[in-house]
Design an enzyme around this catalytic site. Structure first.
Site, PDB file in Angstrom:
ATOM      1  N   LYS A  66     -17.624  -0.466   5.841  1.00 49.79           N
ATOM      2  CA  LYS A  66     -18.106  -1.417   4.838  1.00 49.79           C
ATOM      3  C   LYS A  66     -19.618  -1.333   4.648  1.00 49.79           C
ATOM      4  O   LYS A  66     -20.119  -1.470   3.530  1.00 49.79           O
ATOM      5  CB  LYS A  66     -17.689  -2.836   5.239  1.00 49.79           C
ATOM      6  CG  LYS A  66     -17.834  -3.825   4.095  1.00 49.79           C
ATOM      7  CD  LYS A  66     -17.207  -5.171   4.430  1.00 49.79           C
ATOM      8  CE  LYS A  66     -17.293  -6.100   3.212  1.00 49.79           C
ATOM      9  NZ  LYS A  66     -16.785  -7.443   3.525  1.00 49.79           N
ATOM     10  N   GLU A 123       0.804  -1.224   0.000  1.00 47.70           N
ATOM     11  CA  GLU A 123       0.000   0.000   0.000  1.00 47.70           C
ATOM     12  C   GLU A 123       0.839   1.277   0.000  1.00 47.70           C
ATOM     13  O   GLU A 123       0.411   2.301  -0.522  1.00 47.70           O
ATOM     14  CB  GLU A 123      -0.959   0.010   1.208  1.00 47.70           C
ATOM     15  CG  GLU A 123      -2.103  -0.990   1.101  1.00 47.70           C
ATOM     16  CD  GLU A 123      -1.772  -2.362   1.663  1.00 47.70           C
ATOM     17  OE1 GLU A 123      -0.571  -2.629   1.931  1.00 47.70           O
ATOM     18  OE2 GLU A 123      -2.698  -3.178   1.842  1.00 47.70           O
ATOM     19  N   PHE A 139     -11.665  -7.210  13.700  1.00 47.50           N
ATOM     20  CA  PHE A 139     -10.590  -7.684  12.829  1.00 47.50           C
ATOM     21  C   PHE A 139     -10.252  -6.620  11.790  1.00 47.50           C
ATOM     22  O   PHE A 139     -11.137  -6.055  11.160  1.00 47.50           O
ATOM     23  CB  PHE A 139     -11.016  -8.982  12.128  1.00 47.50           C
ATOM     24  CG  PHE A 139      -9.971  -9.479  11.158  1.00 47.50           C
ATOM     25  CD1 PHE A 139      -8.722  -9.891  11.614  1.00 47.50           C
ATOM     26  CD2 PHE A 139     -10.233  -9.526   9.801  1.00 47.50           C
ATOM     27  CE1 PHE A 139      -7.755 -10.326  10.716  1.00 47.50           C
ATOM     28  CE2 PHE A 139      -9.269  -9.970   8.904  1.00 47.50           C
ATOM     29  CZ  PHE A 139      -8.029 -10.373   9.368  1.00 47.50           C
ATOM     30  N   GLN A 140      -8.985  -6.353  11.633  1.00 47.67           N
ATOM     31  CA  GLN A 140      -8.467  -5.331  10.710  1.00 47.67           C
ATOM     32  C   GLN A 140      -9.076  -3.954  10.968  1.00 47.67           C
ATOM     33  O   GLN A 140      -9.256  -3.166  10.057  1.00 47.67           O
ATOM     34  CB  GLN A 140      -8.646  -5.753   9.247  1.00 47.67           C
ATOM     35  CG  GLN A 140      -7.752  -6.937   8.892  1.00 47.67           C
ATOM     36  CD  GLN A 140      -7.589  -7.159   7.397  1.00 47.67           C
ATOM     37  OE1 GLN A 140      -8.475  -6.840   6.608  1.00 47.67           O
ATOM     38  NE2 GLN A 140      -6.453  -7.725   7.000  1.00 47.67           N
ATOM     39  N   MET A 175      24.685   8.149   1.912  1.00 48.21           N
ATOM     40  CA  MET A 175      24.596   9.413   2.635  1.00 48.21           C
ATOM     41  C   MET A 175      24.853   9.191   4.125  1.00 48.21           C
ATOM     42  O   MET A 175      25.462  10.022   4.792  1.00 48.21           O
ATOM     43  CB  MET A 175      23.234  10.072   2.400  1.00 48.21           C
ATOM     44  CG  MET A 175      23.196  11.528   2.796  1.00 48.21           C
ATOM     45  SD  MET A 175      24.421  12.550   1.939  1.00 48.21           S
ATOM     46  CE  MET A 175      23.465  13.173   0.552  1.00 48.21           C
TER      47      MET A 175
END
Lengths: 171, 599
Positions: free
Chosen positions: B173, B61, B123-124, B495
């Site tokens: 949802k 993502e 959940f999630q 760097m």
């Protein structure tokens, strides 16, 4: 860099009354390391769509300018006013103060309350709850006097403030 | 079409997911970058049943957001991301902060557990609006179906208005499944309820600025990413203004391409790894005109020694950027194109005489500084200098004349790309400037390639950064995106190694890239072409072969391992206190503890 003189600012912010708006304002202060001396918020219009937040903060002039600019760019913010800079304004705070004691201390507490125009809103034979409105200094002074007389608990709203005269804030 | 002022409302109900897609379509979205999951299944189902919006399936993502950033920066349009709840949203956070710091318009749709489960540790579930509040310009949680269409349109307005930025819409949802009404976007000129950024500059301030610049003996124009964000017209106006005034112009890292690198009035990038002439011009100027830049700490170096004798004009669309780090004499709030147009107009009409003689003297001084040739390097022998690799890449792409877009990861290679690859047009350069996100370049190049299928899109990378989003090689393969990954491989986090050498006594703590993959085989495993240049005589052939190959390529360029990026203003130092090259590192030993705490 401009001076390092720190000043106090009372800032009025008119915001959309939507979920999370207070978290945005508080997050801005904590995330950028600004001070909050006090903060109050409540809906202020008829339909409950607008809320007014009063923030008392302190910082250098450059920091205060930043605070105002940062507040103003939050999407749900309508208006930001620095009441301290914009002219004469009124500041009020409400406090509830519980004093527990007996005998001469009780009498003295009541006498001082009268002098400060604090109202007794609850009493038992051993306690008072005083209600008091005023600016922060007055409440600080009263609490200081109550401390040796049995001050047990203080609850304060934080400041609300409004400009004097015809100047007014609108969305 | 409705003729009333209020946007037309469609009372015929469709699912929330369909409303989301319809709003995207009405906002002109043709591609979104995403990754499916439980909470966004209704949107994926609706996507399956339509053809107007293309979905690009990323492998992580974070990459979806960077791809949307690349898409947005190369097109000027809003980039759109779709991820699921919980880990989908938290993985996107780095990309969101990156877009916030670099002012990139992105709308990120996140799935959320159904409204009745919010707060139950489902959940999630994650508190996405809570987590992304400081990571976005604004965010929304849609709790009522009747708000859905309005919030969708509002998000696009907020993302692209004023100073652009990322916006998150959290979509439970049940809201996606339940029927929802649709309403069209408000008319473009309809005022927003609370967010109305100022775009037109104040005329009195413009006049003040023009007079200061006309009387200036040692002026400089310092242009940043705001010019690019404002659109190509702003870059055109900047060229016009710089040519009209005859003044030197420097660009920030984010502003590269806003003014042509090949123009004689361009004095290079400024800041920590900017050119000697740009930094000394900034240090010695008497009037500075900052347009669309924000006096970032990479630019200013030590604040109390920053351009000490100058009057400063700062034009920015974000009032909070003005007087934040540097106190300025003339603040101008406005859009870069509007400010430049007003400045040009005023310059032509204002009778104040221009201090021409003095400005010629100023140019003579700048030309003296230029003679120092601060970006010179010596390429001899078989070992490829990283600067030379970038310079040859630039020269060969220029010779081929193809439309070329460059993205980078973060580190030494990024600075060498900024120094040695010249950009003559805006929107051709994608780099993570503010946040400094390793792993930005590959997904960003992917987003650019989606928007410009026929262009040459090259990610100039380091061997450490590229591994942070290497999984996106899979996305390149799936969509046949011919992105070229040009790795300057010095087997170090260069760097970090450079700072350890200069500031930490050469103790190279954890900065060696051990156990590297074989990048040629890695490319092949991802169905791409792998190439390697180990010696300087192989370099040009590898670059040409990389460009000629019709598919994705990883070119592993093995470069000098201990090369440092110069010039460099060490942290906490002033512009006139640069380290110019090898042998001068002792200057860094003088870095104070106050300087060392800076990043």
């Amino acid at each position: 860099m401009s001076g390092t003189n720190v000043r106090t600012a009372t800032i009025a912010v008119l915001v959309e009354n939507e979920a999370g708006v207070l978290a945005r304002v508080i997050g801005l202060f904590s995330g950028r390391g600004y001070n909050i001396d006090s903060l109050t918020v409540a809906p202020v219009d008829e339909e409950g769509r607008l809320s007014r937040i009063t923030i008392v903060t302190s910082g250098t002039e450059m920091v205060i300018e930043q605070i105002k600019a940062q507040l103003d760019r939050l999407v749900p913010v309508h208006r930001v006013h620095d009441l301290t800079m914009e002219g004469p304004h009124l500041t009020r705070e409400l406090a509830l103060i519980k004093v527990v004691g007996k005998g001469e201390n009780r009498v003295e507490a009541l006498r001082l309350a009268d002098a400060f125009r604090a109202r007794v809103v609850d009493a038992t034979t051993e306690s008072f709850v005083f209600e008091m409105t005023g600016n922060a200094d007055k409440i600080d002074a009263f609490c200081g006097l109550m401390r040796p007389l049995g001050l047990k608990e203080v609850c304060r709203t934080g400041a609300v403030a409004i400009a004097r005269g015809t100047a007014h804030m609108a969305a | 079409m409705s003729i009333t002022a209020a946007p037309a409302a469609d009372t015929a109900l469709q699912s929330g997911a369909e409303v989301v897609l319809r709003a995207l379509k009405d906002q002109g979205v043709d591609v979104i970058f995403g990754y499916p999951g439980g909470a966004v299944l209704p949107i994926y189902d609706a996507l399956f049943q339509q053809n107007s919006i293309r979905h690009i399936l990323v492998r992580h993502e974070q990459a979806a957001v960077h791809a949307a950033e690349g898409y947005a920066r190369s097109t000027g349009k809003v980039g759109v991301v779709l991820v699921t709840s919980g880990p989908g949203a938290t993985n996107a956070v780095t990309g969101l902060v990156d877009a916030l710091m670099d002012s990139i318009p992105v709308v990120c749709l996140t799935g959320q557990v159904p409204t009745h489960l919010i707060g139950n540790d489902a959940f999630q579930e994650a508190d996405t609006t809570g987590i992304t509040r400081p990571a976005t310009k604004h965010n929304y949680l849609v709790k009522r179906s009747e708000d859905l269409a309005r919030v969708m349109h509002d998000a696009f307005y907020v993302a692209k208005s004023g100073r652009p930025g990322p916006v998150v819409i959290d979509l439970p949802k049940d809201i996606l499944i339940k029927p929802a009404p649709y309403s069209e976007a408000p008319a473009p000129n309809a005022p927003h309820r609370s967010y109305r950024p100022v775009t037109q500059p104040d005329a009195a301030r413009i006049q003040e600025a023009v007079r200061l610049l006309k009387q200036s003996q040692r002026p400089v124009i310092y242009a940043g990413g705001g010019v690019i964000n404002s659109g190509p017209e702003a870059s055109r106006l900047l060229r016009e203004f710089v040519h009209l005034t005859g003044m030197p112009c420097t660009n920030t890292l984010m502003g590269l391409g806003a003014f042509p690198a090949t123009d004689p009035q361009f004095i290079g990038m400024l800041g920590m790894h900017g050119t000697y002439e740009a930094n000394l011009t900034m240090h010695g100027c008497d009037v500075m005109f900052n347009i669309g830049a924000r006096f970032d700490d990479r630019i200013t170096g030590r604040l109390d020694a920053f351009s000490p004798g100058s009057k400063k004009i700062h034009a920015d669309i974000d009032p909070s950027s003005i007087n934040k780090n540097v106190k300025v004499e003339v603040p101008i709030v406005g859009d870069a194109a509007a400010v430049l147009a007003a400045m040009i107009e005023c310059w032509k009409s204002d009778p104040t005489p221009v201090a021409k003689e003095a400005q010629l003297g100023w140019w003579r001084q700048i030309d003296e500084w230029r003679k120092r040739d601060c970006l010179a390097y010596v390429q001899q022998g078989p070992i490829i200098k990283p600067q030379h690799a970038v310079k040859r890449l630039y020269e060969i792409t220029k010779e081929l004349g193809r439309e070329t877009f460059i993205s980078t990861e973060v580190g030494q290679h990024q600075m060498w790309a900024a120094q040695y690859f010249g950009f003559d047009k805006p929107n051709r350069w994608m780099t993570s400037g503010g946040l400094g996100t390793m792993g930005y370049g590959l997904p960003a190049a992917m987003g650019v390639q989606i928007a410009h299928p026929d262009a040459l899109c090259i990610d100039i990378a380091g061997e450490a950064s590229i591994l942070m989003n290497i999984q996106e090689m899979g996305t390149l393969a799936q969509y046949r995106l011919p992105v070229k990954v040009f790795i300057l491989n010095n087997e170090y986090m260069g760097m970090v190694r450079q700072w350890q050498e200069l500031l930490h006594g050469g103790r190279y703590s954890e900065s060696y890239s051990d156990a590297l993959p074989d990048f040629v085989k890695l490319a092949e495993a991802f169905h791409a072409r792998g190439l390697r240049a180990e010696t300087s005589d192989q370099l040009d052939d590898v670059i040409r072969e990389m460009i000629a190959h019709p598919g994705p390529v990883i070119a592993d360029i093995c470069v000098a391992k201990d090369e440092n990026c110069f010039p460099m203003i060490p942290s906490g130092a002033a512009h006139n206190d640069m380290i110019m090259g090898p042998g001068q590192e002792k200057n860094a030993a003088a870095v104070t503890d106050a300087g060392k705490v800076l990043v």
